[in-house]
Scaffold this motif. Structure first.
Motif, short mmCIF file in Angstrom:
data_model
loop_
_atom_site.label_atom_id
_atom_site.label_comp_id
_atom_site.label_asym_id
_atom_site.label_seq_id
_atom_site.Cartn_x
_atom_site.Cartn_y
_atom_site.Cartn_z
N ASN A 1 0.83 -1.20 0.00
CA ASN A 1 0.00 0.00 0.00
C ASN A 1 0.87 1.25 0.00
O ASN A 1 2.01 1.24 0.47
N ASN A 2 0.30 2.32 -0.51
CA ASN A 2 0.93 3.65 -0.50
C ASN A 2 2.25 3.70 -1.25
O ASN A 2 3.21 4.31 -0.79
N ASN B 1 -0.93 -6.61 -4.77
CA ASN B 1 -0.80 -5.87 -3.51
C ASN B 1 -0.29 -6.84 -2.45
O ASN B 1 -0.82 -7.93 -2.30
N THR C 1 0.40 -5.88 0.91
CA THR C 1 0.12 -5.49 2.27
C THR C 1 -0.89 -6.47 2.87
O THR C 1 -1.93 -6.73 2.26
N GLY D 1 -4.38 -5.93 2.76
CA GLY D 1 -4.38 -4.74 1.92
C GLY D 1 -5.48 -4.76 0.87
O GLY D 1 -5.87 -5.81 0.39
N ASN D 2 -5.94 -3.61 0.55
CA ASN D 2 -6.98 -3.51 -0.48
C ASN D 2 -6.52 -2.59 -1.60
O ASN D 2 -7.32 -2.03 -2.32
N GLY D 3 -5.20 -2.44 -1.73
CA GLY D 3 -4.67 -1.60 -2.79
C GLY D 3 -4.74 -0.12 -2.49
O GLY D 3 -4.72 0.69 -3.39
N THR D 4 -4.78 0.26 -1.23
CA THR D 4 -4.86 1.66 -0.85
C THR D 4 -3.59 2.40 -1.25
O THR D 4 -2.48 2.00 -0.89
N GLY D 5 -3.76 3.47 -2.00
CA GLY D 5 -2.64 4.33 -2.34
C GLY D 5 -1.66 3.75 -3.35
O GLY D 5 -0.55 4.24 -3.48
N ILE D 6 -2.05 2.73 -4.09
CA ILE D 6 -1.20 2.17 -5.12
C ILE D 6 -1.43 2.93 -6.42
O ILE D 6 -2.56 3.06 -6.88
#
Length: 106
Positions: A67-68, A95, A97, A100-105
């Motif tokens: 993420n991020n 992803n 993380t 993780g849900n793909g935040t900030g990718i």
């Protein structure tokens, strides 16, 4: 600042400027190292950004993005390819993380 990666067929100037240089085979390994490592100057602070210089990156495994993070390239000059023998068996980018849900990718 971004961690810089050059392809095997990048210009010599780009290779000289890069923090990592891919070999032309299994380049996800080099990209993943760049994504997981901190500032190459040694401060070990995550930059969150990896820039791929113009060139062809041949992967036979997944690019692992936490993420991020941002993975950027030189537009049409940067090409990520998957050999025919691997194209049905891998996901190009995943992803990594936990939960993780793909935040900030990007």
């Amino acid at each position: 600042d971004a961690v810089l990666v050059a392809a095997n067929d990048s210009s010599q100037a780009d290779k000289d400027a890069a923090d990592y240089v891919a070999t032309g085979t299994g380049d996800q390994s080099t990209i993943n190292t760049a994504l997981s490592h901190a500032d190459p100057a040694g401060s070990y602070e995550k930059t969150g950004k990896v820039y791929l210089f113009a060139g062809t990156y041949t992967i036979n495994g997944s690019i692992n993005m936490p993420n991020n993070t941002t993975l950027a390239g030189a537009g049409r000059g940067t090409l990520i390819t998957i050999p025919n023998s691997h194209n049905a068996s891998i996901n190009a980018i995943i992803n990594t993380t936990t939960g993780g849900n793909g935040t900030g990718i990007v």
